[in-house]
Design a protein around this motif. Structure first.
Motif, PDB file in Angstrom:
ATOM      1  N   ALA A 321      17.035   1.271  -2.332  1.00 26.51           N
ATOM      2  CA  ALA A 321      16.434   1.785  -1.921  1.00 26.51           C
ATOM      3  C   ALA A 321      15.272   0.795  -1.390  1.00 26.51           C
ATOM      4  O   ALA A 321      14.960   0.228  -1.701  1.00 26.51           O
ATOM      5  CB  ALA A 321      15.794   2.418  -3.233  1.00 26.51           C
ATOM      6  N   MET A 322      14.770   1.663  -0.304  1.00 24.14           N
ATOM      7  CA  MET A 322      13.585   0.989   0.520  1.00 24.14           C
ATOM      8  C   MET A 322      12.309   1.965  -0.282  1.00 24.14           C
ATOM      9  O   MET A 322      12.502   3.313  -0.128  1.00 24.14           O
ATOM     10  CB  MET A 322      13.869   1.106   2.246  1.00 24.14           C
ATOM     11  N   VAL A 323      11.638   1.042  -0.847  1.00 25.51           N
ATOM     12  CA  VAL A 323      10.610   1.787  -1.527  1.00 25.51           C
ATOM     13  C   VAL A 323       9.175   0.863  -0.723  1.00 25.51           C
ATOM     14  O   VAL A 323       8.768  -0.538  -0.048  1.00 25.51           O
ATOM     15  CB  VAL A 323      10.340   1.087  -2.749  1.00 25.51           C
ATOM     16  N   VAL A 324       7.898   1.684  -0.049  1.00 21.52           N
ATOM     17  CA  VAL A 324       6.809   2.106   0.257  1.00 21.52           C
ATOM     18  C   VAL A 324       5.602   1.212  -1.101  1.00 21.52           C
ATOM     19  O   VAL A 324       5.688   1.206  -1.512  1.00 21.52           O
ATOM     20  CB  VAL A 324       6.341   2.518   1.576  1.00 21.52           C
ATOM     21  N   GLY A 325       5.627  -0.230  -1.447  1.00 21.85           N
ATOM     22  CA  GLY A 325       4.789  -0.898  -2.035  1.00 21.85           C
ATOM     23  C   GLY A 325       3.035  -0.432  -2.221  1.00 21.85           C
ATOM     24  O   GLY A 325       2.627   0.614  -0.734  1.00 21.85           O
ATOM     25  N   LYS A 326       2.305  -1.030  -2.668  1.00 20.58           N
ATOM     26  CA  LYS A 326       0.945  -0.577  -2.420  1.00 20.58           C
ATOM     27  C   LYS A 326       0.189  -1.133  -0.736  1.00 20.58           C
ATOM     28  O   LYS A 326      -0.930  -0.417  -0.572  1.00 20.58           O
ATOM     29  CB  LYS A 326       0.008  -0.426  -3.881  1.00 20.58           C
ATOM     30  N   ASP A 327       0.682  -2.347  -0.479  1.00 22.34           N
ATOM     31  CA  ASP A 327       0.197  -2.742   0.315  1.00 22.34           C
ATOM     32  C   ASP A 327       1.011  -1.848   2.402  1.00 22.34           C
ATOM     33  O   ASP A 327       0.528  -2.451   3.298  1.00 22.34           O
ATOM     34  CB  ASP A 327       0.136  -4.088   0.970  1.00 22.34           C
ATOM     35  N   ASN A 328       1.677  -0.818   1.680  1.00 26.29           N
ATOM     36  CA  ASN A 328       2.142  -0.515   2.840  1.00 26.29           C
ATOM     37  C   ASN A 328       3.236  -0.972   3.474  1.00 26.29           C
ATOM     38  O   ASN A 328       4.086  -1.188   4.736  1.00 26.29           O
ATOM     39  CB  ASN A 328       1.350   0.047   4.453  1.00 26.29           C
ATOM     40  N   LYS A 329       3.820  -2.124   3.028  1.00 24.08           N
ATOM     41  CA  LYS A 329       5.160  -2.592   3.228  1.00 24.08           C
ATOM     42  C   LYS A 329       6.253  -2.327   2.419  1.00 24.08           C
ATOM     43  O   LYS A 329       6.492  -1.649   1.407  1.00 24.08           O
ATOM     44  CB  LYS A 329       5.142  -4.172   2.821  1.00 24.08           C
ATOM     45  N   VAL A 330       7.546  -2.332   3.598  1.00 15.44           N
ATOM     46  CA  VAL A 330       8.744  -2.078   3.127  1.00 15.44           C
ATOM     47  C   VAL A 330       8.988  -2.938   2.124  1.00 15.44           C
ATOM     48  O   VAL A 330       9.539  -4.429   1.873  1.00 15.44           O
ATOM     49  CB  VAL A 330       9.563  -1.254   4.080  1.00 15.44           C
TER      50      VAL A 330
END
Length: 391
Positions: A321-330
């Motif tokens: 799964a591709m997740v968007v972190g708190k820094d808006n990076k994948v």
């Protein structure tokens, strides 16, 4: 007027200089485009815990009709494959020998009863005479004993009549249950024997229908442990719902219920048997069919579910799964899944509550890329948009 010729070489150099000066103008650099992706926020939800097992169907009632007396089959009184009722006569065995036995037993009973009347009267007379010493005490005792013997003979003759009547009744071979008759194993004129328990026909009740499933003892152990730890909750085996999948892959329209789980493990296979029951009014299910069943074994109150479009698999079959972190990076996450629920995967590990999983635009991003996360469109919205575009 004097014309001045300018060499072509000088014209070319001047033109090149002017072009170079024009191209040397500097413009401000354009900012790189940040891709936009649709995400869903993973939140705990209560989902049913299901397991898929294989098994076979079996009749609710399976009665093997066998001969209980010896004799010649005179006739068959049912149609093969038809529905028969409990108590309906299926075959007629020649009753003549048993009628004779019954008559003989009745004659023996009459003889014994007559002897009882005689001995009882004699014992009564001797009872009066022995009081006045007209007969000896021994004669009186013999009369009483003869009366007792006569009573025993009457009882024996009565039992012989009952036995003869039972055997005569067995010449009418009846169905013990209501159901569908199978192929007749005997024909008129055949000789059947009770000692060999000759099978004549099988009658099966097909509505409702049992489905016997096998589950490994290890899976059963895991299930009980999850219930004890509070990770699963259940309302009892009788409330568990069962969905049946037929041999052709279709889902059986009727929903069944789990009846019971066997209390012992088969040592040869290491499995236990689960029995479910299904209504079968249209006779779709037949005994011996191979089926698969999905059983709701409990409820996981804190399960994490992700839409199927948000999960991919690598060449080894690992869910990703591709997740968007708190820094808006994948970031890419390997997952462990335990099955599907509708249009979503049930995730056992790899994600946490609150994670933002990319479900739209996943093909245009890669790990480490900065993206702009927006809420994904709901399936209803997509459907409305499709309908509008079609209109």
């Amino acid at each position: 007027m004097r014309l001045i010729r300018i060499p072509y070489r000088l014209i070319g150099v001047t033109t090149a200089a002017l072009l170079a000066a024009g191209c040397g103008e500097k413009h401000p650099a354009m900012a790189p485009h940040t891709p936009e992706v649709g995400v869903v926020i993973v939140e705990p939800a209560a989902v049913p815990v299901t397991t898929e097992l294989s098994g076979r169907t079996s009749a609710f009632l399976d009665a093997q009709v066998r001969a209980r007396v010896d004799g010649i089959v005179l006739r068959r009184e049912f149609t093969e494959g038809s529905l028969v009722k409990a108590g309906q006569r299926l075959y007629k065995i020649d009753p003549a020998p048993y009628i004779a036995q019954l008559n003989n037993a009745k004659a023996s009973f009459a003889k014994a009863h007559a002897n009882l009347v005689s001995t009882a009267a004699q014992a009564e007379r001797y009872k009066v005479l022995v009081a006045s010493n007209a007969v000896s005490k021994q004669d009186y005792d013999n009369a009483v004993a003869a009366q007792g013997q006569a009573e025993a003979d009457v009882a024996s003759a009565k039992a012989a009549i009952d036995t003869a009547q039972i055997k005569l009744g067995y010449t009418d071979v009846t169905s013990p249950v209501s159901g569908q008759a199978g192929i007749s194993q005997v024909t008129p004129g055949a000789y059947v024997q009770a000692a060999q328990a000759a099978l004549m026909v099988t009658v099966q009740q097909l509505d409702p229908m049992y489905v016997d499933l096998t589950q490994s003892s290890l899976d059963g152990l895991k299930l009980r442990r999850q219930i004890q730890e509070g990770r699963l909750s259940t309302n009892g085996p009788n409330a568990a719902k069962v969905t049946l999948i037929l041999e052709d892959g279709r889902e059986y329209p009727e929903q069944g219920k789990l009846q019971f789980s066997d209390v012992s493990v088969d040592p040869s296979t290491g499995s236990v048997t689960l029995r479910a029951i299904f209504m079968n009014k249209d006779r779709v299910l037949l005994p011996g069919m191979f089926v698969r069943a999905r059983i709701e074994q409990g409820v996981n109150p804190k399960a994490l579910v992700v839409p199927v479009q948000g999960i991919t698999h690598d060449q080894k079959g690992t869910a990703l799964a591709m997740v968007v972190g708190k820094d808006n990076k994948v970031a890419m996450r390997p997952l462990v899944t335990s099955g599907t629920l509708g249009q979503s995967w049930i995730v056992d590990s790899g994600l946490n509550a609150g994670d933002r999983v990319i479900v739209e635009g996943i093909d245009h991003v890669r790990p480490g890329m900065e993206v702009k996360a927006v809420p994904a469109r709901q399936p209803e919205a997509k459907a409305d948009a499709t309908a509008a575009s079609g209109a």
